[in-house]
Design a protein around this motif. Sequence first.
Motif, PDB file in Angstrom:
ATOM      1  N   GLY A  36     -14.889   3.228 -49.602  1.00  0.00           N
ATOM      2  CA  GLY A  36     -15.347   2.114 -49.823  1.00  0.00           C
ATOM      3  C   GLY A  36     -15.467   1.395 -51.359  1.00  0.00           C
ATOM      4  O   GLY A  36     -15.601   2.328 -52.385  1.00  0.00           O
ATOM      5  N   GLY A  37     -15.635   0.239 -51.624  1.00  0.00           N
ATOM      6  CA  GLY A  37     -15.365  -0.347 -52.852  1.00  0.00           C
ATOM      7  C   GLY A  37     -14.068  -0.542 -53.422  1.00  0.00           C
ATOM      8  O   GLY A  37     -13.155  -0.499 -52.932  1.00  0.00           O
ATOM      9  N   ALA A  38     -14.159  -1.512 -54.396  1.00  0.00           N
ATOM     10  CA  ALA A  38     -12.875  -1.814 -54.945  1.00  0.00           C
ATOM     11  C   ALA A  38     -12.342  -1.028 -55.939  1.00  0.00           C
ATOM     12  O   ALA A  38     -13.185  -0.144 -56.605  1.00  0.00           O
ATOM     13  CB  ALA A  38     -13.017  -3.351 -55.921  1.00  0.00           C
ATOM     14  N   ARG A 222       0.669  -0.569 -58.920  1.00  0.00           N
ATOM     15  CA  ARG A 222       1.064   0.771 -58.523  1.00  0.00           C
ATOM     16  C   ARG A 222       0.160   1.516 -59.532  1.00  0.00           C
ATOM     17  O   ARG A 222       0.045   2.868 -59.184  1.00  0.00           O
ATOM     18  CB  ARG A 222       2.449   1.155 -58.339  1.00  0.00           C
ATOM     19  CG  ARG A 222       2.708   2.523 -57.943  1.00  0.00           C
ATOM     20  CD  ARG A 222       4.307   2.746 -57.442  1.00  0.00           C
ATOM     21  NE  ARG A 222       4.467   4.194 -57.308  1.00  0.00           N
ATOM     22  CZ  ARG A 222       5.179   4.836 -58.295  1.00  0.00           C
ATOM     23  NH1 ARG A 222       5.798   4.214 -59.359  1.00  0.00           N
ATOM     24  NH2 ARG A 222       5.454   6.041 -58.264  1.00  0.00           N
ATOM     25  N   ALA A 223      -0.062   1.088 -60.703  1.00  0.00           N
ATOM     26  CA  ALA A 223      -0.854   1.886 -61.676  1.00  0.00           C
ATOM     27  C   ALA A 223      -2.258   1.696 -61.443  1.00  0.00           C
ATOM     28  O   ALA A 223      -2.854   0.683 -62.100  1.00  0.00           O
ATOM     29  CB  ALA A 223      -0.471   1.585 -63.032  1.00  0.00           C
ATOM     30  N   LYS A 224      -2.843   2.470 -60.502  1.00  0.00           N
ATOM     31  CA  LYS A 224      -4.128   2.250 -59.935  1.00  0.00           C
ATOM     32  C   LYS A 224      -5.410   2.490 -61.115  1.00  0.00           C
ATOM     33  O   LYS A 224      -6.337   2.094 -60.902  1.00  0.00           O
ATOM     34  CB  LYS A 224      -4.271   2.811 -58.695  1.00  0.00           C
ATOM     35  CG  LYS A 224      -3.510   2.396 -57.664  1.00  0.00           C
ATOM     36  CD  LYS A 224      -3.555   3.333 -56.253  1.00  0.00           C
ATOM     37  CE  LYS A 224      -2.766   2.811 -55.121  1.00  0.00           C
ATOM     38  NZ  LYS A 224      -1.180   2.619 -55.950  1.00  0.00           N
ATOM     39  N   ASN A 493     -15.162   9.079 -54.211  1.00  0.00           N
ATOM     40  CA  ASN A 493     -15.079   7.574 -54.644  1.00  0.00           C
ATOM     41  C   ASN A 493     -13.194   7.774 -54.791  1.00  0.00           C
ATOM     42  O   ASN A 493     -12.940   6.695 -55.436  1.00  0.00           O
ATOM     43  CB  ASN A 493     -15.484   7.379 -55.969  1.00  0.00           C
ATOM     44  CG  ASN A 493     -15.273   8.605 -57.038  1.00  0.00           C
ATOM     45  OD1 ASN A 493     -14.815   9.387 -56.799  1.00  0.00           O
ATOM     46  ND2 ASN A 493     -15.330   7.954 -58.384  1.00  0.00           N
ATOM     47  N   VAL A 494     -12.491   8.695 -54.387  1.00  0.00           N
ATOM     48  CA  VAL A 494     -11.341   8.570 -54.795  1.00  0.00           C
ATOM     49  C   VAL A 494     -10.368   8.138 -53.407  1.00  0.00           C
ATOM     50  O   VAL A 494     -10.701   8.259 -52.157  1.00  0.00           O
ATOM     51  CB  VAL A 494     -10.340   9.827 -54.593  1.00  0.00           C
ATOM     52  CG1 VAL A 494      -8.938  10.270 -54.728  1.00  0.00           C
ATOM     53  CG2 VAL A 494     -10.936  10.946 -55.816  1.00  0.00           C
ATOM     54  N   GLN A 495      -9.632   7.087 -53.425  1.00  0.00           N
ATOM     55  CA  GLN A 495      -8.889   6.330 -52.615  1.00  0.00           C
ATOM     56  C   GLN A 495      -7.485   6.954 -52.513  1.00  0.00           C
ATOM     57  O   GLN A 495      -6.683   7.122 -53.453  1.00  0.00           O
ATOM     58  CB  GLN A 495      -8.733   4.700 -52.897  1.00  0.00           C
ATOM     59  CG  GLN A 495      -8.264   4.032 -51.837  1.00  0.00           C
ATOM     60  CD  GLN A 495      -7.948   2.496 -52.170  1.00  0.00           C
ATOM     61  OE1 GLN A 495      -7.016   2.089 -52.737  1.00  0.00           O
ATOM     62  NE2 GLN A 495      -8.948   1.761 -51.553  1.00  0.00           N
ATOM     63  N   VAL A 496      -7.151   7.340 -51.524  1.00  0.00           N
ATOM     64  CA  VAL A 496      -5.876   8.102 -51.046  1.00  0.00           C
ATOM     65  C   VAL A 496      -4.755   7.036 -50.549  1.00  0.00           C
ATOM     66  O   VAL A 496      -5.201   6.742 -49.169  1.00  0.00           O
ATOM     67  CB  VAL A 496      -6.025   9.355 -50.383  1.00  0.00           C
ATOM     68  CG1 VAL A 496      -4.827   9.978 -50.083  1.00  0.00           C
ATOM     69  CG2 VAL A 496      -6.900  10.161 -51.061  1.00  0.00           C
ATOM     70  N   GLU A 497      -3.629   6.688 -50.996  1.00  0.00           N
ATOM     71  CA  GLU A 497      -2.764   5.836 -50.377  1.00  0.00           C
ATOM     72  C   GLU A 497      -1.983   6.812 -49.722  1.00  0.00           C
ATOM     73  O   GLU A 497      -1.516   8.035 -49.914  1.00  0.00           O
ATOM     74  CB  GLU A 497      -1.876   5.202 -51.422  1.00  0.00           C
ATOM     75  CG  GLU A 497      -0.677   4.627 -50.916  1.00  0.00           C
ATOM     76  CD  GLU A 497       0.013   3.722 -52.052  1.00  0.00           C
ATOM     77  OE1 GLU A 497       1.311   4.139 -52.205  1.00  0.00           O
ATOM     78  OE2 GLU A 497      -0.678   3.105 -53.036  1.00  0.00           O
ATOM     79  N   PRO A 498      -1.539   6.279 -48.139  1.00  0.00           N
ATOM     80  CA  PRO A 498      -0.614   7.253 -47.327  1.00  0.00           C
ATOM     81  C   PRO A 498       0.753   7.663 -48.330  1.00  0.00           C
ATOM     82  O   PRO A 498       1.270   6.950 -49.032  1.00  0.00           O
ATOM     83  CB  PRO A 498      -0.310   6.230 -46.462  1.00  0.00           C
ATOM     84  CG  PRO A 498      -1.207   5.179 -46.270  1.00  0.00           C
ATOM     85  CD  PRO A 498      -1.785   5.235 -47.580  1.00  0.00           C
ATOM     86  N   GLY A 499       1.258   8.827 -48.145  1.00  0.00           N
ATOM     87  CA  GLY A 499       2.113   9.500 -48.801  1.00  0.00           C
ATOM     88  C   GLY A 499       1.686  10.204 -50.047  1.00  0.00           C
ATOM     89  O   GLY A 499       2.719  10.495 -50.825  1.00  0.00           O
ATOM     90  N   ARG A 512      -0.308   7.689 -56.410  1.00  0.00           N
ATOM     91  CA  ARG A 512      -0.790   7.219 -55.155  1.00  0.00           C
ATOM     92  C   ARG A 512      -2.301   7.290 -54.735  1.00  0.00           C
ATOM     93  O   ARG A 512      -2.711   7.250 -53.890  1.00  0.00           O
ATOM     94  CB  ARG A 512       0.189   7.521 -53.838  1.00  0.00           C
ATOM     95  CG  ARG A 512       1.449   7.301 -53.904  1.00  0.00           C
ATOM     96  CD  ARG A 512       2.352   7.878 -52.830  1.00  0.00           C
ATOM     97  NE  ARG A 512       3.556   7.648 -52.697  1.00  0.00           N
ATOM     98  CZ  ARG A 512       4.330   6.603 -52.161  1.00  0.00           C
ATOM     99  NH1 ARG A 512       3.431   5.697 -51.239  1.00  0.00           N
ATOM    100  NH2 ARG A 512       5.455   6.595 -52.227  1.00  0.00           N
ATOM    101  N   LEU A 513      -3.159   7.605 -55.984  1.00  0.00           N
ATOM    102  CA  LEU A 513      -4.522   7.847 -55.883  1.00  0.00           C
ATOM    103  C   LEU A 513      -5.203   6.790 -56.749  1.00  0.00           C
ATOM    104  O   LEU A 513      -4.600   6.575 -57.807  1.00  0.00           O
ATOM    105  CB  LEU A 513      -4.604   9.279 -56.081  1.00  0.00           C
ATOM    106  CG  LEU A 513      -4.070  10.374 -55.486  1.00  0.00           C
ATOM    107  CD1 LEU A 513      -4.186  11.650 -56.385  1.00  0.00           C
ATOM    108  CD2 LEU A 513      -4.631  10.279 -54.212  1.00  0.00           C
ATOM    109  N   GLY A 514      -6.425   6.399 -56.547  1.00  0.00           N
ATOM    110  CA  GLY A 514      -7.105   5.531 -57.083  1.00  0.00           C
ATOM    111  C   GLY A 514      -8.415   5.971 -57.258  1.00  0.00           C
ATOM    112  O   GLY A 514      -9.100   6.846 -56.412  1.00  0.00           O
ATOM    113  N   ILE A 515      -9.306   5.295 -58.048  1.00  0.00           N
ATOM    114  CA  ILE A 515     -10.896   5.536 -58.180  1.00  0.00           C
ATOM    115  C   ILE A 515     -11.463   4.311 -57.681  1.00  0.00           C
ATOM    116  O   ILE A 515     -11.265   3.200 -58.179  1.00  0.00           O
ATOM    117  CB  ILE A 515     -11.294   5.972 -59.490  1.00  0.00           C
ATOM    118  CG1 ILE A 515     -10.412   7.221 -59.814  1.00  0.00           C
ATOM    119  CG2 ILE A 515     -12.844   6.199 -59.561  1.00  0.00           C
ATOM    120  CD1 ILE A 515     -11.147   8.414 -59.208  1.00  0.00           C
ATOM    121  N   THR A 516     -12.374   4.242 -57.094  1.00  0.00           N
ATOM    122  CA  THR A 516     -13.386   2.912 -56.436  1.00  0.00           C
ATOM    123  C   THR A 516     -14.647   2.697 -57.339  1.00  0.00           C
ATOM    124  O   THR A 516     -14.949   3.979 -57.631  1.00  0.00           O
ATOM    125  CB  THR A 516     -13.638   2.829 -54.912  1.00  0.00           C
ATOM    126  OG1 THR A 516     -14.158   4.144 -54.673  1.00  0.00           O
ATOM    127  CG2 THR A 516     -12.303   2.987 -54.282  1.00  0.00           C
TER     128      THR A 516
END
Length: 517
Positions: A36-38, A222-224, A493-499, A512-516
């Motif tokens: 959750g979270g942006a 794409r640069a998350k 808090n790690v957002q995982v994009e498919p792939g 393909r990984l981001g931090i919320t």
Amino acid sequence: MRYKSRLLVSLIAVSLALAGCGGGGGQRSPSGNTSGGALDRSAELRLATNAFGTSFDPHLSRNFATDVPWDFPIYDRLLSFADNKLEPMLAESWELADDRRTLTMKLRSGVTFHDGTPFDAEAVAANITRGKELDGSTVARVFALIDSVQTPDAGTVVFNLNGDGSLLPYSLADIPGAMISPAAFDGNVAQQPVGAGPYKLVSSTSDSATYERFDGYWAPDRAKVAKITYRSIPDDNARFNALRTGQLDVMQLPATIFQQAQELETRGQAKIERALGSAVIGILLNTKHPQLSDERVRRALNLAVNREAINDGLMEGECVPALQPFTAASVGNDPALDSQIRYDQAEARRLLAEAGVTNLVLRTNVVGVSPYTEIAQAVQAQLAEVGITLELTNVPGGEARAEWRKGGWDAFSALITAGVDPALTLSTSYLATDAVGGPASPELTALVDESAQFAIGSPERASAMQKISGHLTGSPTHIMVCAPQFGWLTGTNVQVEPGAFYSYSYIFDPTRLGITS
């Protein structure tokens, strides 16, 4: 559709596409963490695996699998691969001619490298030329399939091939397809890499690298994160403790500490991504060794290994005992062959005696990271009970496979490399590259050649691959041990994009990984 096979031209030429210490083919992790979270685009993403990359120059990569997480932030490839399918990247579209001897790509416009050099057809042609001609190039064998590159306009490249190009797009979605700025060719690309990816390398040490977002990137979403810090932490427990205490956001998760990771996940303090891969951990054998050239000896070695004991005692039940080259995640797997897994010391001794083998000593190169060292030690103890000695030498993870390929070792404890297609698995591990003794038998070569007559994805080809799996089960060329469940542990808090994660290896695509927030 059937077509005439040119196996040793087409398959071996692309065999390096996904080869490496941790490489293997298979499906991507089917789930994606959607915390959750942006997304916090100002955040830093901190990652760690057990091995440092071998080079920031993709044309000098000695281990594609190890180098993927270190190089992908810097370099966009012509194509990408996620969710078990090819996707556009720097090439917006691609088309293979009916005779499979011409591959045409339409390139993305408006792309620049980090140094401002435009990306166009001439840049692609220059990269292919450099990859073919650079002294020490590790992509030269992949590019050997390409006779010439035509550039009819700035947005079009045409690869003229000397063999079947069905698998070439997969290579161009991996390290060989990474595009380097031609303006950087005269510099030291390995220390000052210049790509067209979402991040620029700003600093590196012997075991870490720091990247910052490239503001001129063609796909800014794409640069998350603003910054990526990537570390090599060989010790599994140290790596786990770093994540547990908040010093890491993502880590490679070996089976040996999977139970601890589950406890952390149960408490809501981390998340696990995992899947069965298409590669098998085992001991590759050099069939040029006089005694290993005897099939009876190789069968004895397989019979002397207690796979269940290794899985239960070392791998916490996370490494499925295996005897065939293709796991349940791969085309060509035959479930009926699993019943042939045997642990029979008496039969192993009988076969060794029949072959006239006594006091067999095998100089064994071991990938010097977990779980390869532990598995090699277990196999060493089991083989000693039938009179075979493994002399184990740990080699750093990023160097071990390159050292094995020099041909001076009797055996190699590592992942038996798999590719996204079983033909790549066969080419790398059984016919060339990692098969330092060459194909073990004319029968194997004939079966692989027969399979290449069928189109990728056809039922006929899947059946032909099962025949190959059956042959290699009855006439093994390597000591098969088990197929690992590959895993990664992330912060909540790690957002995982498919792939993002490759289920066949301890590697991932950090972009393909981001931090919320």
